[in-house]
Every structure is written in structure tokens, then in C-alpha cells.
Write a protein that holds these residues in place. Sequence first.
Motif, PDB file in Angstrom:
ATOM      1  N   GLU A  97     100.385   9.898  25.040  1.00  0.00           N
ATOM      2  CA  GLU A  97     100.976   8.570  25.145  1.00  0.00           C
ATOM      3  C   GLU A  97     101.657   8.330  26.482  1.00  0.00           C
ATOM      4  OE1 GLU A  97     103.913  10.941  22.525  1.00  0.00           O
ATOM      5  OE2 GLU A  97     101.773  10.836  22.945  1.00  0.00           O
ATOM      6  N   VAL A  98     101.808   9.388  27.312  1.00  0.00           N
ATOM      7  CA  VAL A  98     102.378   9.202  28.641  1.00  0.00           C
ATOM      8  C   VAL A  98     101.524   8.235  29.456  1.00  0.00           C
ATOM      9  CG1 VAL A  98     102.778  10.382  30.845  1.00  0.00           C
ATOM     10  CG2 VAL A  98     103.644  11.368  28.725  1.00  0.00           C
ATOM     11  N   LEU A  99     100.243   8.152  29.119  1.00  0.00           N
ATOM     12  CA  LEU A  99      99.363   7.217  29.805  1.00  0.00           C
ATOM     13  C   LEU A  99      99.934   5.811  29.808  1.00  0.00           C
ATOM     14  CD1 LEU A  99      95.890   8.271  28.323  1.00  0.00           C
ATOM     15  CD2 LEU A  99      96.687   8.674  30.649  1.00  0.00           C
ATOM     16  N   LEU A 100     100.668   5.450  28.774  1.00  0.00           N
ATOM     17  CA  LEU A 100     101.148   4.086  28.604  1.00  0.00           C
ATOM     18  C   LEU A 100     102.612   3.910  28.973  1.00  0.00           C
ATOM     19  CD1 LEU A 100      99.357   3.345  25.225  1.00  0.00           C
ATOM     20  CD2 LEU A 100      98.891   2.217  27.397  1.00  0.00           C
ATOM     21  N   GLN A 101     103.279   4.952  29.430  1.00  0.00           N
ATOM     22  CA  GLN A 101     104.708   4.830  29.681  1.00  0.00           C
ATOM     23  C   GLN A 101     105.027   3.779  30.735  1.00  0.00           C
ATOM     24  OE1 GLN A 101     107.312   6.185  27.952  1.00  0.00           O
ATOM     25  NE2 GLN A 101     105.634   6.729  26.590  1.00  0.00           N
ATOM     26  N   ASP A 102     104.136   3.597  31.716  1.00  0.00           N
ATOM     27  CA  ASP A 102     104.365   2.609  32.767  1.00  0.00           C
ATOM     28  C   ASP A 102     103.488   1.379  32.597  1.00  0.00           C
ATOM     29  OD1 ASP A 102     106.338   4.063  34.072  1.00  0.00           O
ATOM     30  OD2 ASP A 102     104.895   5.182  35.268  1.00  0.00           O
ATOM     31  N   ALA A 103     102.917   1.197  31.409  1.00  0.00           N
ATOM     32  CA  ALA A 103     102.035   0.047  31.177  1.00  0.00           C
ATOM     33  C   ALA A 103     102.776  -1.253  31.456  1.00  0.00           C
ATOM     34  CB  ALA A 103     101.530   0.055  29.737  1.00  0.00           C
ATOM     35  N   ALA A 120     117.134  -6.242  26.149  1.00  0.00           N
ATOM     36  CA  ALA A 120     115.708  -6.372  25.876  1.00  0.00           C
ATOM     37  C   ALA A 120     114.847  -6.231  27.124  1.00  0.00           C
ATOM     38  CB  ALA A 120     115.428  -7.717  25.222  1.00  0.00           C
ATOM     39  N   THR A 121     113.651  -5.638  26.914  1.00  0.00           N
ATOM     40  CA  THR A 121     112.568  -5.657  27.889  1.00  0.00           C
ATOM     41  C   THR A 121     111.564  -6.691  27.421  1.00  0.00           C
ATOM     42  OG1 THR A 121     112.850  -3.319  28.430  1.00  0.00           O
ATOM     43  CG2 THR A 121     110.707  -4.306  28.936  1.00  0.00           C
ATOM     44  N   MET A 122     111.165  -7.627  28.296  1.00  0.00           N
ATOM     45  CA  MET A 122     110.307  -8.737  27.887  1.00  0.00           C
ATOM     46  C   MET A 122     109.254  -8.979  28.971  1.00  0.00           C
ATOM     47  SD  MET A 122     113.194 -11.404  26.431  1.00  0.00           S
ATOM     48  CE  MET A 122     113.583 -11.935  28.099  1.00  0.00           C
ATOM     49  N   ILE A 123     108.082  -8.366  28.817  1.00  0.00           N
ATOM     50  CA  ILE A 123     106.997  -8.507  29.790  1.00  0.00           C
ATOM     51  C   ILE A 123     105.721  -8.829  29.020  1.00  0.00           C
ATOM     52  CG2 ILE A 123     105.610  -7.343  31.547  1.00  0.00           C
ATOM     53  CD1 ILE A 123     108.033  -5.542  32.071  1.00  0.00           C
ATOM     54  N   MET A 162     110.457   1.355  21.992  1.00  0.00           N
ATOM     55  CA  MET A 162     109.787   0.645  23.080  1.00  0.00           C
ATOM     56  C   MET A 162     108.344   0.452  22.651  1.00  0.00           C
ATOM     57  SD  MET A 162     109.782  -0.874  26.014  1.00  0.00           S
ATOM     58  CE  MET A 162     111.326  -0.337  26.785  1.00  0.00           C
ATOM     59  N   GLN A 163     107.848  -0.780  22.781  1.00  0.00           N
ATOM     60  CA  GLN A 163     106.549  -1.133  22.246  1.00  0.00           C
ATOM     61  C   GLN A 163     105.612  -1.676  23.323  1.00  0.00           C
ATOM     62  OE1 GLN A 163     107.628   0.283  18.955  1.00  0.00           O
ATOM     63  NE2 GLN A 163     105.762  -0.951  18.715  1.00  0.00           N
ATOM     64  N   LEU A 164     104.313  -1.441  23.134  1.00  0.00           N
ATOM     65  CA  LEU A 164     103.280  -2.160  23.859  1.00  0.00           C
ATOM     66  C   LEU A 164     102.452  -2.866  22.784  1.00  0.00           C
ATOM     67  CD1 LEU A 164     102.110  -2.654  26.741  1.00  0.00           C
ATOM     68  CD2 LEU A 164     100.350  -0.990  26.127  1.00  0.00           C
ATOM     69  N   ASN A 165     102.780  -4.122  22.509  1.00  0.00           N
ATOM     70  CA  ASN A 165     102.238  -4.829  21.364  1.00  0.00           C
ATOM     71  C   ASN A 165     101.115  -5.779  21.755  1.00  0.00           C
ATOM     72  OD1 ASN A 165     104.173  -3.584  19.713  1.00  0.00           O
ATOM     73  ND2 ASN A 165     105.664  -5.212  20.107  1.00  0.00           N
ATOM     74  N   LEU A 166     100.310  -6.128  20.761  1.00  0.00           N
ATOM     75  CA  LEU A 166      99.253  -7.119  20.930  1.00  0.00           C
ATOM     76  C   LEU A 166      99.440  -8.225  19.900  1.00  0.00           C
ATOM     77  CD1 LEU A 166      96.158  -4.735  21.167  1.00  0.00           C
ATOM     78  CD2 LEU A 166      97.492  -5.664  23.070  1.00  0.00           C
ATOM     79  N   THR A 167      99.260  -9.454  20.326  1.00  0.00           N
ATOM     80  CA  THR A 167      99.217 -10.597  19.419  1.00  0.00           C
ATOM     81  C   THR A 167      97.822 -11.202  19.519  1.00  0.00           C
ATOM     82  OG1 THR A 167     101.535 -11.055  19.932  1.00  0.00           O
ATOM     83  CG2 THR A 167     100.329 -12.743  18.728  1.00  0.00           C
ATOM     84  N   ILE A 168      97.117 -11.286  18.385  1.00  0.00           N
ATOM     85  CA  ILE A 168      95.739 -11.774  18.377  1.00  0.00           C
ATOM     86  C   ILE A 168      95.593 -12.803  17.261  1.00  0.00           C
ATOM     87  CG2 ILE A 168      93.312 -11.130  18.310  1.00  0.00           C
ATOM     88  CD1 ILE A 168      94.160  -8.233  18.809  1.00  0.00           C
ATOM     89  N   ALA A 192      93.068  -1.210  29.453  1.00  0.00           N
ATOM     90  CA  ALA A 192      93.323  -2.651  29.466  1.00  0.00           C
ATOM     91  C   ALA A 192      94.527  -2.990  30.331  1.00  0.00           C
ATOM     92  CB  ALA A 192      93.531  -3.153  28.038  1.00  0.00           C
ATOM     93  N   ALA A 193      95.620  -2.244  30.158  1.00  0.00           N
ATOM     94  CA  ALA A 193      96.829  -2.529  30.932  1.00  0.00           C
ATOM     95  C   ALA A 193      96.593  -2.321  32.422  1.00  0.00           C
ATOM     96  CB  ALA A 193      97.980  -1.644  30.446  1.00  0.00           C
ATOM     97  N   ARG A 194      95.918  -1.224  32.786  1.00  0.00           N
ATOM     98  CA  ARG A 194      95.660  -0.953  34.199  1.00  0.00           C
ATOM     99  C   ARG A 194      94.709  -1.991  34.801  1.00  0.00           C
ATOM    100  NH1 ARG A 194      96.728   4.488  35.903  1.00  0.00           N
ATOM    101  NH2 ARG A 194      97.657   5.704  34.215  1.00  0.00           N
ATOM    102  N   THR A 195      93.707  -2.406  34.030  1.00  0.00           N
ATOM    103  CA  THR A 195      92.737  -3.365  34.542  1.00  0.00           C
ATOM    104  C   THR A 195      93.363  -4.739  34.733  1.00  0.00           C
ATOM    105  OG1 THR A 195      90.951  -2.162  33.427  1.00  0.00           O
ATOM    106  CG2 THR A 195      90.471  -4.404  34.145  1.00  0.00           C
TER     107      THR A 195
END
Length: 350
Positions: free
Chosen positions: A14-20, A68-71, A146-152, A194-197
Motif C-alpha cells: 500500500e506504500v504505492l498509494l501513500q503519495d497518491a 481535514a485533507t481534501m483533494i 486516511m482514504q483514497l476514495n472513489l465516487t461512481i 490511475a493516480a499517477r496517470t
Amino acid sequence: MVKSGKTGIAIRSEVLLQDALLRDAGGRLIRHGGTSRSADWDEIEAFCQSVYMPYRVRPLVRFSRPNATMISARAGRVTMTRFAYGTGIYLDRFDPQAGNILVLNTLQGSLDHQTDGGSVATTGGDSFVVDCSRTEYWLKGDPDHMQLNLTIPHDVIAETAERWFGFVPDDGLWTRRVRFGGPGSAWLSLLDYAARTLVQAGNAASDTAIARHIEEMICVELLRQWAGAAGMSLQDGARCAAPGYVRRAEEIMQAEAREAPSIGDVAQRVGVSARTLSGGFARFRGVSPRAFLAARRLDGFRRDLETRPGEETVATIASAWGFGSFGALAGRYRERFGELPSQTRARAAR
């Protein structure tokens, strides 16, 4: 944990996403427009309603202040958010009218999610999916989450299922609230890509080709992961369950999409009434026969836009498919594929 066979170094996947959404592929900080951090409950609520939906939030500790973190970033019709309240929270009363599916991917800390008959926790690397348009939901997050969420939108996932698997699942899938993924999963690797692209594309407009590409990959993989965690098969379960007349009607409409046979004619040829055929499609495919045929016609039209000789215009190809109103066609086409017919044709001509 996963271990490299060459170096013996243990790496948390999951470190892959720490800086997403924080740093680009070169490690440089990303500059985001607007407010990306807040200690104001009203400002945080406004952000959450814009990227998720209306819901109720209560701090676990009374009178606690958020940090809050809001990105957020867009990939087609998928919204990706890096988000944390910065304090422990309890969320419920998610608005079903918003029509959204949430995919909550935990980077650190933990969340506790409502499931049938109880709850389940997610920690770093775990994911959880819930269709808030189809079922109730609550969650509790610890102060370190800390979340990396998707809304679809639900309709986007339903369209993807119909396009890729030939049917729209029923509430047997949509009402299932399940945990999936985990450290080392293909799902986390897809999110990292996806995040990197998106960053490499400069967080471009949501209707660019790369954004639509990411949207499609996310939606297809989410369907696979969701169904697998729910113990369902998208490849053959619902399709094999459909009666023969539904499957024969599908074959006819697929083969004769250009000629656009009437639903009454198709029903007669498979030996049932139009009403029975419509009922069978509604029950086993989640769409009407007319909608199924319309989708096959748009698919065929798109194939011709991509493959016909360069001297043929969009209008010529549309006429060959029997489409008369180009304005209405362009609207339906863009709704299904995220671009105009002229854009598909121009890309194919390059």
C-alpha cells in the motif's frame, strides 16, 4: 507485506498509494487549486457533498476539531479523492437520491463499515464498496484514518456491466456491502496507476481520452472485485440463468442491429409475446429489449467510425445505420462513450 526475491527487502504494497494525488511520478509536490486542508466543519461538509453526496457526520469526541485533507481529481465520471477528517468520526444517512457508489480505500488508520448483520473493519490496503443508492450504510473512522476514495454514479457501473458482461446485475449485487482488495492486490496497483496517470496528464479535463480510459478500467475491475467478494459470477451466472427466448432475442438483435428489427418481430421469432420478452429482459438483463438493441446499434456505429475508410464521413456512416437525427444521435453517443462521434472518427483517422 510482500518481499522482493532479489533484494530480500520487505515492501508494504500500500506504500504505492501513500503519495497518491500529493506527488507526481518524479516525486515533485503537486499544486492543487482551491483549499486542500481545513479545520472548518462547514467547509469540509461542502467539499464532501460535492465529491460524495449529502450525509450526516458526527465526531466521536464531542467538540473535537477536524484537520481535514481534501483533494480531488476526475477520471471521466469517476471522482477520486484523497480525504481524511483528521479526527474520529461516525457517518450515516447517506442520501440515496444522489445515486452514487462509494469505494473506500484505506491508506492508513482504520474504518469500521456496516455490513449485513454487523460490521467489518478495513485497514491499510483494504477496500470497501457500497452502493448508497440501493442500501443503507454507516461507517466509523478512527482519528488516524486516511482514504483514497472513489465516487461512481450507479448508472455508470450499470452501463459498464451491460457493455462488458451483457447484462445489468440486480440488487443481489447492488445491495451487497463488501470488503475486497488488500495489500498486494491488483486493485491497489490499478489505483496507483490511475493516480499517477491523472497527475502525469496534469489532472486534465474529465472528458479526455486518458480519463475515459481510466474510468473504464476502474469500473470493469470494480465489478469483477465486487462480484467476486459477493460470491457472484458476472461471466456466466446471470446469462446462463436467462431463459432461451431471451438469449435467442439477444442473438437476433446483435446480428441484425443495423436493420433495427422491431421488438414485436423479435418476440414473434423467438416464440413469445412482446410483453413476455420485455419482462424477461427486465428480470434477467436489467434493461428493456429496446434499450439492448439501441446499445448494440451504438456499438456497431462506433465500430464503423473506428474502421471504415477515411473518406467516409460521420454523416455517411450514421445514414448507413439508419440514424436520422444527428443531434439526438450525438447526445446518446456521448452519454454512452464519453465523446462525440466526430471525436471517435478523428482519432481513428490519425
